[in-house]
Write a protein that holds these residues in place. Structure first.
Motif, PDB file in Angstrom:
ATOM      1  N   LEU A   1       0.850  -1.188   0.000  1.00 53.16           N
ATOM      2  CA  LEU A   1       0.000   0.000   0.000  1.00 53.16           C
ATOM      3  C   LEU A   1       0.885   1.238   0.000  1.00 53.16           C
ATOM      4  N   LEU A   2       0.640   2.128  -0.953  1.00 51.39           N
ATOM      5  CA  LEU A   2       1.319   3.428  -1.039  1.00 51.39           C
ATOM      6  C   LEU A   2       0.271   4.501  -0.805  1.00 51.39           C
ATOM      7  N   ALA A   3       0.476   5.338   0.196  1.00 50.91           N
ATOM      8  CA  ALA A   3      -0.528   6.351   0.531  1.00 50.91           C
ATOM      9  C   ALA A   3       0.133   7.717   0.621  1.00 50.91           C
ATOM     10  N   ASP A   4      -0.321   8.646  -0.216  1.00 54.60           N
ATOM     11  CA  ASP A   4       0.253   9.994  -0.292  1.00 54.60           C
ATOM     12  C   ASP A   4      -0.610  10.953   0.518  1.00 54.60           C
TER      13      ASP A   4
ATOM     14  N   VAL B   1       3.573   1.968   2.979  1.00 55.76           N
ATOM     15  CA  VAL B   1       4.397   3.175   2.887  1.00 55.76           C
ATOM     16  C   VAL B   1       3.455   4.372   2.920  1.00 55.76           C
ATOM     17  N   ILE B   2       3.557   5.195   3.972  1.00 56.20           N
ATOM     18  CA  ILE B   2       2.694   6.361   4.116  1.00 56.20           C
ATOM     19  C   ILE B   2       3.547   7.620   4.019  1.00 56.20           C
ATOM     20  N   ALA B   3       3.279   8.439   3.010  1.00 58.21           N
ATOM     21  CA  ALA B   3       3.927   9.742   2.892  1.00 58.21           C
ATOM     22  C   ALA B   3       3.109  10.759   3.672  1.00 58.21           C
ATOM     23  N   THR B   4       3.736  11.449   4.617  1.00 59.23           N
ATOM     24  CA  THR B   4       2.989  12.371   5.467  1.00 59.23           C
ATOM     25  C   THR B   4       3.893  13.442   6.052  1.00 59.23           C
ATOM     26  N   HIS B   5       3.272  14.597   6.357  1.00 61.29           N
ATOM     27  CA  HIS B   5       3.939  15.653   7.119  1.00 61.29           C
ATOM     28  C   HIS B   5       3.520  15.622   8.588  1.00 61.29           C
ATOM     29  N   ASP B   6       2.587  14.760   8.922  1.00 61.85           N
ATOM     30  CA  ASP B   6       1.944  14.776  10.233  1.00 61.85           C
ATOM     31  C   ASP B   6       2.811  14.056  11.278  1.00 61.85           C
ATOM     32  N   LEU B   7       3.569  14.823  12.043  1.00 67.13           N
ATOM     33  CA  LEU B   7       4.459  14.235  13.043  1.00 67.13           C
ATOM     34  C   LEU B   7       3.678  13.515  14.134  1.00 67.13           C
ATOM     35  N   SER B   8       2.513  14.076  14.519  1.00 69.12           N
ATOM     36  CA  SER B   8       1.721  13.435  15.573  1.00 69.12           C
ATOM     37  C   SER B   8       1.233  12.065  15.127  1.00 69.12           C
ATOM     38  N   LEU B   9       0.967  11.909  13.833  1.00 76.79           N
ATOM     39  CA  LEU B   9       0.552  10.616  13.312  1.00 76.79           C
ATOM     40  C   LEU B   9       1.701   9.612  13.396  1.00 76.79           C
ATOM     41  N   MET B  10       2.890  10.046  13.014  1.00 75.30           N
ATOM     42  CA  MET B  10       4.047   9.157  13.023  1.00 75.30           C
ATOM     43  C   MET B  10       4.402   8.712  14.434  1.00 75.30           C
ATOM     44  N   GLU B  11       4.117   9.551  15.417  1.00 77.21           N
ATOM     45  CA  GLU B  11       4.442   9.205  16.794  1.00 77.21           C
ATOM     46  C   GLU B  11       3.558   8.085  17.347  1.00 77.21           C
ATOM     47  N   GLN B  12       2.481   7.745  16.641  1.00 76.04           N
ATOM     48  CA  GLN B  12       1.565   6.709  17.110  1.00 76.04           C
ATOM     49  C   GLN B  12       2.059   5.298  16.810  1.00 76.04           C
TER      50      GLN B  12
END
Length: 219
Positions: free
Chosen positions: A159-162, A191-202
């Motif tokens: 899965l590729l998610a932009d 693979v998730i492309a994101t700017h959301d730091l709070s999301l990555m911290e989960q």
């Protein structure tokens, strides 16, 4: 599952947008792709999806060198990959249900075999009451959730998610993240492309940071 070796990409005679990318996407792995705007994250996802060819270097996808794959075989390989584009790419003449079910219809499956699964997924992403409407009447966040549901309905190998949570509120973003995690638990590499730091911290996941055309990886 995917291997890049010294991959570079430029458009025309311009400078290289991506330089010397060497990395693997292992089976059943979960990673975030992040970096500043304009760093080339969407371009990298397009290389992973085989909709772009590199200027130099090797890209191996599902044990195939993409430079040697006949054009008529690419669509079959891409069916093993679910992708969420930032512009959603829904079909305007299809309802929410029909857009999500499209990958299953393309495989020749009968609606009776997948209707329950599609409805269950649409309920999970908060669209259970929007199954019969066309994309024109959906909000940006609703279109995004339709695109996500369509990308994962057939449990792809990759899965590729932009920016898949860019148009939804924080509670829905976390709900979608749990959906991606469950898909990963079932065997899909994500693979998730994101700017959301709070999301990555989960999630305790690998971070791939793209900056100035180069990639740094932190496991």
């Amino acid at each position: 599952m995917i291997r890049f070796e010294n991959v570079g990409l430029r458009y025309g005679m311009g400078p290289e947008i991506l330089r010397d990318l060497t990395f693997d996407i292992p089976k059943r792995s979960f990673q975030f792709l992040t970096g500043p705007s304009g760093a080339g994250k969407t371009t990298l996802l397009r290389l992973l999806f085989m909709s772009l060819q590199p200027t130099r270097g090797l890209i191996n996808v599902f044990n195939r060198d993409i430079a040697t794959i006949p054009r008529d075989e690419l669509p079959l390989l891409r069916r093993r990959i679910g992708i969420v584009f930032q512009d959603f790419r829904l079909l305007d003449h299809l309802t929410t249900f029909e857009n999500v079910a499209l990958p299953l219809r393309v495989r020749g499956k009968e609606e009776s075999s997948y209707r329950r699964d599609v409805l269950e997924l649409l309920n999970w992403v908060g669209l259970g009451d929007r199954i019969n409407v066309l994309p024109a009447v959906l909000s940006g966040g609703e279109k995004q959730r339709v695109a996500i549901a369509r990308a994962i309905i057939d449990q792809p190998q990759l899965l590729l998610a932009d920016e898949p949570t860019g148009n939804v509120d924080p509670p829905m973003a976390l709900r979608l993240l749990r959906l991606f995690m469950e898909l990963n638990r079932l065997g899909t590499a994500v693979v998730i492309a994101t700017h959301d730091l709070s999301l990555m911290e989960q999630v305790d996941a690998r971070r791939m940071i793209l900056s100035e055309g180069r990639l740094d990886i932190y496991d």
